[in-house]
Design a protein around this motif. Structure first.
Motif, PDB file in Angstrom:
ATOM      1  N   LEU A 107       3.807   0.800  13.250  1.00 50.02           N
ATOM      2  CA  LEU A 107       2.375   0.502  13.283  1.00 50.02           C
ATOM      3  C   LEU A 107       1.602   1.525  12.460  1.00 50.02           C
ATOM      4  O   LEU A 107       0.670   1.167  11.732  1.00 50.02           O
ATOM      5  CB  LEU A 107       1.867   0.480  14.722  1.00 50.02           C
ATOM      6  CG  LEU A 107       0.380   0.244  14.903  1.00 50.02           C
ATOM      7  CD1 LEU A 107      -0.009  -1.129  14.368  1.00 50.02           C
ATOM      8  CD2 LEU A 107      -0.016   0.383  16.350  1.00 50.02           C
ATOM      9  N   VAL A 108       1.991   2.777  12.553  1.00 47.61           N
ATOM     10  CA  VAL A 108       1.329   3.814  11.756  1.00 47.61           C
ATOM     11  C   VAL A 108       1.567   3.562  10.271  1.00 47.61           C
ATOM     12  O   VAL A 108       0.663   3.744   9.447  1.00 47.61           O
ATOM     13  CB  VAL A 108       1.813   5.216  12.185  1.00 47.61           C
ATOM     14  CG1 VAL A 108       1.250   6.295  11.283  1.00 47.61           C
ATOM     15  CG2 VAL A 108       1.426   5.486  13.629  1.00 47.61           C
ATOM     16  N   GLY A 109       2.759   3.116   9.910  1.00 46.44           N
ATOM     17  CA  GLY A 109       3.028   2.756   8.522  1.00 46.44           C
ATOM     18  C   GLY A 109       2.144   1.619   8.045  1.00 46.44           C
ATOM     19  O   GLY A 109       1.671   1.621   6.906  1.00 46.44           O
ATOM     20  N   ALA A 110       1.901   0.658   8.924  1.00 47.75           N
ATOM     21  CA  ALA A 110       0.998  -0.447   8.574  1.00 47.75           C
ATOM     22  C   ALA A 110      -0.434   0.044   8.407  1.00 47.75           C
ATOM     23  O   ALA A 110      -1.152  -0.406   7.490  1.00 47.75           O
ATOM     24  CB  ALA A 110       1.067  -1.532   9.644  1.00 47.75           C
ATOM     25  N   LEU A 111      -0.871   0.979   9.245  1.00 50.34           N
ATOM     26  CA  LEU A 111      -2.221   1.537   9.106  1.00 50.34           C
ATOM     27  C   LEU A 111      -2.359   2.331   7.810  1.00 50.34           C
ATOM     28  O   LEU A 111      -3.408   2.280   7.159  1.00 50.34           O
ATOM     29  CB  LEU A 111      -2.546   2.413  10.314  1.00 50.34           C
ATOM     30  CG  LEU A 111      -2.693   1.685  11.647  1.00 50.34           C
ATOM     31  CD1 LEU A 111      -2.840   2.683  12.788  1.00 50.34           C
ATOM     32  CD2 LEU A 111      -3.868   0.736  11.617  1.00 50.34           C
ATOM     33  N   ILE A 112      -1.303   3.024   7.422  1.00 53.39           N
ATOM     34  CA  ILE A 112      -1.313   3.751   6.148  1.00 53.39           C
ATOM     35  C   ILE A 112      -1.451   2.767   4.992  1.00 53.39           C
ATOM     36  O   ILE A 112      -2.246   2.970   4.071  1.00 53.39           O
ATOM     37  CB  ILE A 112      -0.037   4.600   6.007  1.00 53.39           C
ATOM     38  CG1 ILE A 112      -0.062   5.749   7.012  1.00 53.39           C
ATOM     39  CG2 ILE A 112       0.133   5.121   4.582  1.00 53.39           C
ATOM     40  CD1 ILE A 112       1.252   6.466   7.169  1.00 53.39           C
ATOM     41  N   THR A 113      -0.704   1.672   5.058  1.00 52.34           N
ATOM     42  CA  THR A 113      -0.788   0.656   4.014  1.00 52.34           C
ATOM     43  C   THR A 113      -2.187   0.062   3.934  1.00 52.34           C
ATOM     44  O   THR A 113      -2.739  -0.098   2.838  1.00 52.34           O
ATOM     45  CB  THR A 113       0.240  -0.462   4.283  1.00 52.34           C
ATOM     46  OG1 THR A 113       1.547   0.109   4.315  1.00 52.34           O
ATOM     47  CG2 THR A 113       0.186  -1.535   3.208  1.00 52.34           C
ATOM     48  N   VAL A 114      -2.784  -0.238   5.073  1.00 49.65           N
ATOM     49  CA  VAL A 114      -4.139  -0.804   5.095  1.00 49.65           C
ATOM     50  C   VAL A 114      -5.143   0.176   4.493  1.00 49.65           C
ATOM     51  O   VAL A 114      -5.996  -0.213   3.679  1.00 49.65           O
ATOM     52  CB  VAL A 114      -4.539  -1.204   6.534  1.00 49.65           C
ATOM     53  CG1 VAL A 114      -6.015  -1.500   6.639  1.00 49.65           C
ATOM     54  CG2 VAL A 114      -3.718  -2.387   6.996  1.00 49.65           C
ATOM     55  N   CYS A 115      -5.048   1.454   4.853  1.00 45.74           N
ATOM     56  CA  CYS A 115      -5.961   2.455   4.297  1.00 45.74           C
ATOM     57  C   CYS A 115      -5.817   2.572   2.781  1.00 45.74           C
ATOM     58  O   CYS A 115      -6.812   2.669   2.061  1.00 45.74           O
ATOM     59  CB  CYS A 115      -5.719   3.813   4.953  1.00 45.74           C
ATOM     60  SG  CYS A 115      -6.253   3.922   6.654  1.00 45.74           S
ATOM     61  N   LEU A 116      -4.584   2.553   2.305  1.00 50.83           N
ATOM     62  CA  LEU A 116      -4.366   2.659   0.859  1.00 50.83           C
ATOM     63  C   LEU A 116      -4.836   1.416   0.116  1.00 50.83           C
ATOM     64  O   LEU A 116      -5.358   1.511  -0.993  1.00 50.83           O
ATOM     65  CB  LEU A 116      -2.893   2.945   0.578  1.00 50.83           C
ATOM     66  CG  LEU A 116      -2.406   4.335   1.014  1.00 50.83           C
ATOM     67  CD1 LEU A 116      -0.901   4.444   0.882  1.00 50.83           C
ATOM     68  CD2 LEU A 116      -3.103   5.420   0.219  1.00 50.83           C
ATOM     69  N   ILE A 117      -4.677   0.251   0.731  1.00 56.63           N
ATOM     70  CA  ILE A 117      -5.187  -0.982   0.111  1.00 56.63           C
ATOM     71  C   ILE A 117      -6.711  -0.955   0.060  1.00 56.63           C
ATOM     72  O   ILE A 117      -7.321  -1.338  -0.947  1.00 56.63           O
ATOM     73  CB  ILE A 117      -4.655  -2.221   0.856  1.00 56.63           C
ATOM     74  CG1 ILE A 117      -3.161  -2.391   0.573  1.00 56.63           C
ATOM     75  CG2 ILE A 117      -5.431  -3.476   0.460  1.00 56.63           C
ATOM     76  CD1 ILE A 117      -2.494  -3.468   1.402  1.00 56.63           C
ATOM     77  N   ILE A 118      -7.334  -0.490   1.137  1.00 58.06           N
ATOM     78  CA  ILE A 118      -8.798  -0.382   1.150  1.00 58.06           C
ATOM     79  C   ILE A 118      -9.271   0.576   0.060  1.00 58.06           C
ATOM     80  O   ILE A 118     -10.229   0.274  -0.668  1.00 58.06           O
ATOM     81  CB  ILE A 118      -9.290   0.062   2.546  1.00 58.06           C
ATOM     82  CG1 ILE A 118      -9.116  -1.072   3.550  1.00 58.06           C
ATOM     83  CG2 ILE A 118     -10.745   0.512   2.499  1.00 58.06           C
ATOM     84  CD1 ILE A 118      -9.355  -0.671   4.988  1.00 58.06           C
ATOM     85  N   ALA A 119      -8.608   1.727  -0.078  1.00 59.59           N
ATOM     86  CA  ALA A 119      -8.985   2.678  -1.125  1.00 59.59           C
ATOM     87  C   ALA A 119      -8.817   2.057  -2.512  1.00 59.59           C
ATOM     88  O   ALA A 119      -9.678   2.230  -3.383  1.00 59.59           O
ATOM     89  CB  ALA A 119      -8.144   3.948  -1.006  1.00 59.59           C
ATOM     90  N   THR A 120      -7.734   1.307  -2.709  1.00 56.03           N
ATOM     91  CA  THR A 120      -7.500   0.657  -4.001  1.00 56.03           C
ATOM     92  C   THR A 120      -8.589  -0.357  -4.315  1.00 56.03           C
ATOM     93  O   THR A 120      -9.125  -0.384  -5.437  1.00 56.03           O
ATOM     94  CB  THR A 120      -6.121  -0.029  -4.010  1.00 56.03           C
ATOM     95  OG1 THR A 120      -5.118   0.929  -3.693  1.00 56.03           O
ATOM     96  CG2 THR A 120      -5.825  -0.647  -5.359  1.00 56.03           C
ATOM     97  N   VAL A 121      -8.926  -1.175  -3.357  1.00 55.68           N
ATOM     98  CA  VAL A 121      -9.959  -2.207  -3.566  1.00 55.68           C
ATOM     99  C   VAL A 121     -11.318  -1.565  -3.823  1.00 55.68           C
ATOM    100  O   VAL A 121     -12.074  -2.006  -4.703  1.00 55.68           O
ATOM    101  CB  VAL A 121      -9.999  -3.177  -2.366  1.00 55.68           C
ATOM    102  CG1 VAL A 121     -11.214  -4.079  -2.427  1.00 55.68           C
ATOM    103  CG2 VAL A 121      -8.726  -3.995  -2.309  1.00 55.68           C
ATOM    104  N   LEU A 122     -11.644  -0.506  -3.087  1.00 56.02           N
ATOM    105  CA  LEU A 122     -12.940   0.151  -3.294  1.00 56.02           C
ATOM    106  C   LEU A 122     -13.019   0.812  -4.668  1.00 56.02           C
ATOM    107  O   LEU A 122     -14.072   0.793  -5.301  1.00 56.02           O
ATOM    108  CB  LEU A 122     -13.188   1.171  -2.189  1.00 56.02           C
ATOM    109  CG  LEU A 122     -13.480   0.578  -0.810  1.00 56.02           C
ATOM    110  CD1 LEU A 122     -13.557   1.670   0.231  1.00 56.02           C
ATOM    111  CD2 LEU A 122     -14.764  -0.226  -0.838  1.00 56.02           C
ATOM    112  N   VAL A 123     -11.936   1.389  -5.135  1.00 58.26           N
ATOM    113  CA  VAL A 123     -11.922   1.957  -6.489  1.00 58.26           C
ATOM    114  C   VAL A 123     -12.055   0.840  -7.513  1.00 58.26           C
ATOM    115  O   VAL A 123     -12.763   0.979  -8.511  1.00 58.26           O
ATOM    116  CB  VAL A 123     -10.630   2.774  -6.722  1.00 58.26           C
ATOM    117  CG1 VAL A 123     -10.456   3.122  -8.182  1.00 58.26           C
ATOM    118  CG2 VAL A 123     -10.644   4.018  -5.873  1.00 58.26           C
ATOM    119  N   LEU A 124     -11.418  -0.274  -7.266  1.00 57.25           N
ATOM    120  CA  LEU A 124     -11.492  -1.405  -8.187  1.00 57.25           C
ATOM    121  C   LEU A 124     -12.900  -1.983  -8.263  1.00 57.25           C
ATOM    122  O   LEU A 124     -13.349  -2.399  -9.332  1.00 57.25           O
ATOM    123  CB  LEU A 124     -10.501  -2.483  -7.739  1.00 57.25           C
ATOM    124  CG  LEU A 124     -10.252  -3.651  -8.666  1.00 57.25           C
ATOM    125  CD1 LEU A 124      -9.663  -3.148  -9.979  1.00 57.25           C
ATOM    126  CD2 LEU A 124      -9.309  -4.638  -8.021  1.00 57.25           C
TER     127      LEU A 124
END
Length: 132
Positions: A107-124
């Protein structure tokens, strides 16, 4: 504003990576018993030593992403493409444990993935980052 949220998402991913529940190693047990499931921090070298490379690499990429976002936030140089590449690479590589099976993902790995996807989308989506 998106830069602040992107930096916050990267810092949150870093906080989740420090927790000792992200990287999963499943060890063999005697027949008839379920495998021994142990979790480690993304910064731990124990999974890396057992050929589970992606958590440590994701942790290093997240550190690089956080530093790059800090530099961009305070200095304001043209760094959108490198930041986007590092963020996307970290987000995609954080899904690599799923290649070994769902039992290697937490679950923590999934939360890490979600945070990194959010950061990627916001930078985009950040127009000011593209213009400066």
């Amino acid at each position: 504003m998106k830069r602040i949220f992107a930096l916050s998402a990267a810092l949150l991913a870093l906080a989740f990576e420090i927790m000792p529940y992200g990287a999963v190693c499943n060890f063999a047990t005697p027949p008839g018993e379920p495998p021994l499931r142990l979790t480690y921090s993304y910064f731990s070298l124990i999974p890396f030593g057992y050929a589970h490379f992606s958590p440590f690499i994701v942790a290093m990429l997240t550190c690089a992403l956080t530093v790059m976002l800090f530099v961009y936030f305070f200095v304001g140089q043209r760094m959108r493409k490198p930041i986007l590449i590092v963020a996307a690479a970290a987000a995609l590589l954080s899904l690599a444990p799923l290649l070994l099976g769902i039992s290697y993902y937490s679950l923590v790995g999934a939360l890490i993935t979600v945070c990194l996807i959010i950061a990627t989308v916001l930078v985009l989506l950040d127009k000011k980052m593209a213009e400066s």
